[in-house]
Design a protein around this motif. Structure first.
Motif, short mmCIF file in Angstrom:
data_model
loop_
_atom_site.label_atom_id
_atom_site.label_comp_id
_atom_site.label_asym_id
_atom_site.label_seq_id
_atom_site.Cartn_x
_atom_site.Cartn_y
_atom_site.Cartn_z
N SER A 1 0.83 -1.21 0.00
CA SER A 1 0.00 0.00 0.00
C SER A 1 0.86 1.26 0.00
CB SER A 1 -0.94 -0.01 1.19
OG SER A 1 -0.22 0.06 2.39
N MET A 2 2.07 1.17 0.61
CA MET A 2 2.99 2.32 0.57
C MET A 2 3.38 2.63 -0.88
SD MET A 2 4.06 3.36 3.58
CE MET A 2 3.13 2.90 4.99
N GLY B 1 0.45 4.01 -2.81
CA GLY B 1 0.19 5.40 -2.45
C GLY B 1 1.12 6.35 -3.18
N LEU C 1 0.32 8.91 -6.65
CA LEU C 1 0.50 10.36 -6.67
C LEU C 1 1.35 10.78 -7.86
CD1 LEU C 1 1.20 10.99 -2.91
CD2 LEU C 1 -0.77 11.74 -4.19
N GLN D 1 12.24 7.51 -1.88
CA GLN D 1 11.61 8.39 -0.90
C GLN D 1 10.63 7.69 0.02
OE1 GLN D 1 10.48 12.15 -2.29
NE2 GLN D 1 11.93 12.18 -3.97
N VAL D 2 10.14 6.52 -0.37
CA VAL D 2 9.17 5.84 0.50
C VAL D 2 9.67 4.47 0.97
CG1 VAL D 2 6.85 4.90 0.63
CG2 VAL D 2 7.23 7.05 -0.53
N ALA E 1 11.24 3.66 4.72
CA ALA E 1 10.42 2.78 5.56
C ALA E 1 11.23 1.57 6.01
CB ALA E 1 9.18 2.35 4.80
N GLN F 1 6.47 -1.21 13.76
CA GLN F 1 5.79 -0.12 13.06
C GLN F 1 4.55 -0.53 12.30
OE1 GLN F 1 8.07 2.29 10.48
NE2 GLN F 1 8.96 3.47 12.12
N TYR F 2 4.54 -1.72 11.71
CA TYR F 2 3.41 -2.08 10.86
C TYR F 2 2.46 -3.03 11.54
CZ TYR F 2 6.32 0.07 7.41
OH TYR F 2 7.08 0.97 6.74
N PHE G 1 -6.79 5.27 -1.32
CA PHE G 1 -6.97 3.81 -1.24
C PHE G 1 -7.89 3.41 -0.10
CE2 PHE G 1 -3.19 4.69 -3.55
CZ PHE G 1 -3.17 3.75 -4.55
N ASN H 1 -2.94 4.84 3.95
CA ASN H 1 -1.54 4.42 3.80
C ASN H 1 -0.60 5.61 3.85
OD1 ASN H 1 -2.39 5.48 1.40
ND2 ASN H 1 -1.45 3.95 0.10
N PRO H 2 -0.59 6.35 4.97
CA PRO H 2 0.38 7.45 5.07
C PRO H 2 1.79 6.89 5.02
CG PRO H 2 -0.58 6.99 7.21
CD PRO H 2 -1.33 6.16 6.21
N PHE H 3 2.71 7.68 4.44
CA PHE H 3 4.10 7.26 4.41
C PHE H 3 4.69 7.42 5.80
CE2 PHE H 3 3.72 9.26 0.03
CZ PHE H 3 3.36 8.07 -0.55
N PRO H 4 5.72 6.64 6.14
CA PRO H 4 6.35 6.82 7.45
C PRO H 4 7.20 8.09 7.50
CG PRO H 4 7.40 5.04 6.23
CD PRO H 4 6.27 5.51 5.40
N LYS H 5 6.55 9.22 7.28
CA LYS H 5 7.21 10.52 7.32
C LYS H 5 6.34 11.45 8.17
CE LYS H 5 8.52 10.22 2.40
NZ LYS H 5 9.94 10.53 2.37
N TYR I 1 4.70 15.59 -0.37
CA TYR I 1 5.34 14.57 -1.21
C TYR I 1 5.08 14.82 -2.70
CZ TYR I 1 6.73 9.92 -2.77
OH TYR I 1 7.35 8.87 -3.39
N ARG J 1 -3.07 14.56 0.83
CA ARG J 1 -1.89 14.25 0.04
C ARG J 1 -2.24 14.20 -1.44
NH1 ARG J 1 0.66 8.67 1.78
NH2 ARG J 1 -0.90 7.88 0.33
#
Lengths: 468, 265
Positions: A349-350, A353, A357, A367-368, A372, A466-467, B104, B108-112, B120, B174
């Motif tokens: 899903s990361m 996402g 975009l 960047q993601v 992570a 974290q997840y 979605f 699902n936010p990014f780990p930021k 972003y 976002r």
């Protein structure tokens, strides 16, 4: 061979315990196994375990203790005349052991002056006689004790067996005990290793000043008794070689992992991943050969006097760079395989996402995905670093043996691990500081890698939360 | 049974934003979408409804070529955004996805940080010329997503630390910050509680001013509340497409009637 026979008897008793337990349960259920609490084999297994475990335990303890008792009895009757001469008690006892064990194996009993092989010291015969007699008596009593324990424990186990007896649960407990025993054995061994190193290290610091070991700047062992034994030049070599190895392994391994987990199709992945992991299966001595025969000479043709670059920077084939590069190659699969797993654990899903975009594939990764996965990747790198620090064979063959401080990667240097090998494999006395220093070095190395591993595990664990 | 949509439904004079014609989608050998043709209008919320596995999410993912990331997926037919074929070879799917944003099912936010999550898209696409302009984009996107008041004092806190509803609004912010023309939402409320759902629905209604919104939902009440147009999918076919009021009060196809009255699905 009374021990073998005794073992077979115990096995036979175990087998009969199994069948009697089974029969008792069946009889108590009036021949219909559906009336039983547990399935039929569990009752037999319960009885069998009750026979074999305690009796083998008794046998093992007896076999461990008996020689100690027998030896001390024999040592007491050693003739004092011989003891005061040049031979020590240990040497005399060695002869008693050798001759005695031979006679015991032949099954000799009674007076044996005539049977003692030629060349035995005559004065030792009473001690040998005592040794042989005691050993025979010991074995006899051991057989009685073991069989008695087997019968008593078997009887105790059989008595409560009836249809309501929860044999399944008792078997379950036994299996758990077995698993716990296996786990504690591993842990106890580790503790034992650390303790043995610790005691020898304490001995070493009794003979050599700790300030020289930790803060001195020279490594120069000799056998005149005024050696400089300092860890710092060795530590410098170790860290320098490890650093070069990581500079080689981390980018390559990481990029390989990113390619395998993000870009490669299933077919390429199925082919390339095992191929990369073959590298991890190559014995390090083979890497050492590669360093000695290929990488070293290659670097020499580039950097030595009369080489292709026309510079005179390298004196011999062994150098920090040689060992570092080869060790880096060894670590590539280590870094890539661990990082690959960690990158795969980043949720899809990361990526969706980010792609949703309008980010490109590599922007998404940079960047993601990598941010992570970063804590896990750092953990992987630290684990690789502790492998590099502990590596021996490659540095033995690639890095040379000179302990010194230098920034030039083309000079030969040496590491903690290789010095441990050379200090212990010489013909030095085991109580001299030159030999004992190996244990102090080993303990320092252990503390260093343990610290790195704990740090790595800490980081990886923190990331996992974290997840979830 | 159905709440009447709060806004008036004069959608007839609106321009077509996305025109899909005879779209087929295959997953390996499975024919997932069959002959779907639909015209999605500008400044309109269109709801896709239908039972699970009917292909509504698959069709949604065709509209910004997210299906390209799935190896075994093949798309045929003609999908045009403002008259331009989005499956044309000259179209860069990366540029397309900047124009057709997506939210979605699971937040699902990014780990930021919250700020970096919203910034972003603008950063990737170079939408801001300076720090102050980026700040403005982030603030307006968070305001549009009705999240500014809750997070304005902790923009540096990680986005993953927000509650589920806040996370989903962060994901909407976002998507909004990238300045898309169309916003695709794949069951955006399925992981949210009723209060967060109400907030997101209110937000969707406001977003209609600037975007075309396409929303996939399993909740027929939600479709009735937020959309002006509704499409009903069944077994990979588009069964019926029309004004939301008409679909829910006077469906033409018997399958639509069965579904909205709860007999199939």
């Amino acid at each position: 061979m009374p021990v073998l026979w005794l073992f077979l008897v115990v096995l036979a008793l175990t087998g009969s315990g199994f069948f009697i337990g089974r029969q008792r349960a069946l009889a108590s259920a009036k021949g219909d196994s559906r009336n039983l609490h547990s399935r039929l084999p569990y009752y037999g297994t319960h009885a069998a375990i009750s026979v074999i475990v305690p009796s083998l335990l008794v046998m093992a303890i007896w076999l461990f203790v008996q020689p100690l008792v027998v030896s001390s009895a024999a040592e007491a009757v050693l003739p004092q005349a011989l003891l005061t001469a040049d031979a020590s008690a240990g040497l005399l006892m060695a002869e008693v052991h050798r001759v005695g064990a031979e006679l015991v194996d032949q099954g000799v009993t009674g007076p044996l002056a005539a049977l003692v092989p030629a060349g035995t010291t005559a004065e030792l015969i009473p001690a040998i006689e005592l040794y042989v007699a005691n050993t025979h008596t010991g074995h006899l009593w051991m057989s009685i004790a073991v069989i008695l324990v087997a019968l008593v424990m078997g009887g105790l186990a059989l008595r409560p067996i009836n249809a309501e007896f929860r044999a399944r649960n008792t078997v379950e407990r036994t299996i758990m005990a077995l698993l716990i025993a296996a786990a504690s054995l591993a842990i106890l061994t580790t503790v034992g290793i650390v303790l043995s190193m610790l005691f020898e290290t304490i001995n070493f610091f009794g003979l050599h000043s700790w300030t020289d070991f930790f803060f001195g700047t020279t490594w120069a062992p000799n056998f005149r008794g005024d050696s400089d034994l300092s860890i710092l030049p060795l530590l410098w070599g170790t860290l320098y070689i490890s650093l070069i190895a990581l500079i080689v392994a981390v980018p390559t391994g990481l990029f390989a992992a990113v390619y395998l987990s993000e870009y490669a199709g299933p077919k390429t992945r199925a082919f390339a991943k095992p191929l990369l992991e073959i590298l991890a299966g190559i014995p390090t001595i083979v890497y050492g050969l590669f360093a000695l025969l290929t990488v070293g000479p290659m670097l020499t043709t580039l950097f030595s006097a009369g080489g292709l670059l026309g510079v005179d920077w390298m004196k011999g084939a062994t150098s920090v760079l040689t060992a570092g590069v080869v060790m880096g190659i060894m670590l590539i699969p280590f870094v890539s395989s661990l990082s690959d797993d960690i990158i795969n654990a980043v949720p899809q899903s990361m990526r969706d996402g980010s792609l949703g975009l309008g980010a490109t594939h590599s922007e998404t990764i940079r960047q993601v995905v990598i941010p992570a996965a970063l804590p896990g990747i750092v953990g992987a790198i630290l684990l690789a670093a502790s492998r590099a620090i502990g590596e021996t064979m490659i540095v033995v063959m690639g890095a040379g043996a000179l302990a010194k401080f230098s920034l030039n990667p083309l000079e030969s240097m040496t590491t903690i691990t290789t010095r441990i090998v050379s200090q212990l494999t010489g013909d030095g006395d085991f109580s001299s500081p030159e030999t004992l220093v190996a244990f102090a070095l080993g303990l320092s190395l252990f503390v260093l890698t343990l610290g790195l591993n704990v740090l790595a595990l800490f980081i990886v664990r923190k990331y996992r939360e974290q997840y979830e | 049974m159905y709440d009447a949509p709060s806004l008036e439904k004069n959608v007839d004079q609106k321009a077509t934003k996305i025109a899909a014609k005879d779209v087929q989608v295959y997953y390996g050998d499975t024919h997932a979408i069959k002959d779907v043709s639909v015209d999605l209008l500008a400044n309109t919320v269109t709801a896709f409804i239908g039972p699970s596995g009917c292909g509504k999410s698959t069709f949604l993912r065709c509209l910004n070529r997210m299906n390209d990331t799935i190896d075994i997926c093949r798309v045929q037919g003609d999908i045009r955004l403002d008259g331009e074929d989005i499956y044309d070879k000259r179209v860069d799917p990366v540029q397309l996805r900047a124009k057709v944003g997506m939210v979605f099912q699971k937040p699902n936010p990014f780990p930021k940080s919250i700020y970096d999550n919203v910034a972003y898209g603008p950063r990737i696409h170079g939408l801001a010329r300076g720090k102050s302009e980026l700040d403005e984009i982030v603030e307006s996107a968070l305001r549009r997503a009705a999240l500014w008041g809750e997070v304005k004092d902790r923009l540096d806190a990680p986005g993953t630390g927000l509650s589920g509803g806040q996370q989903q609004r962060l994901c909407i912010a976002r998507a909004v910050a990238t300045a898309p023309e169309v916003l695709l939402m794949d069951e955006p409320c399925s992981a949210l509680d009723p209060i967060a759902t109400a907030q997101v629905e209110e937000l969707i209604d406001e977003l209609r001013e600037n975007f075309s919104v396409v929303i996939v939902t399993h909740s027929m009440q939600q479709a009735a509340r937020v959309s002006q147009k509704t499409a009903f999918f069944h077994l990979g076919n588009l069964v019926e497409y029309g004004d939301t009021t008409q679909i829910f009060t006077n469906p033409i196809d018997p399958r639509t009637e069965s579904y909205i009255t709860g007999r199939i699905g």
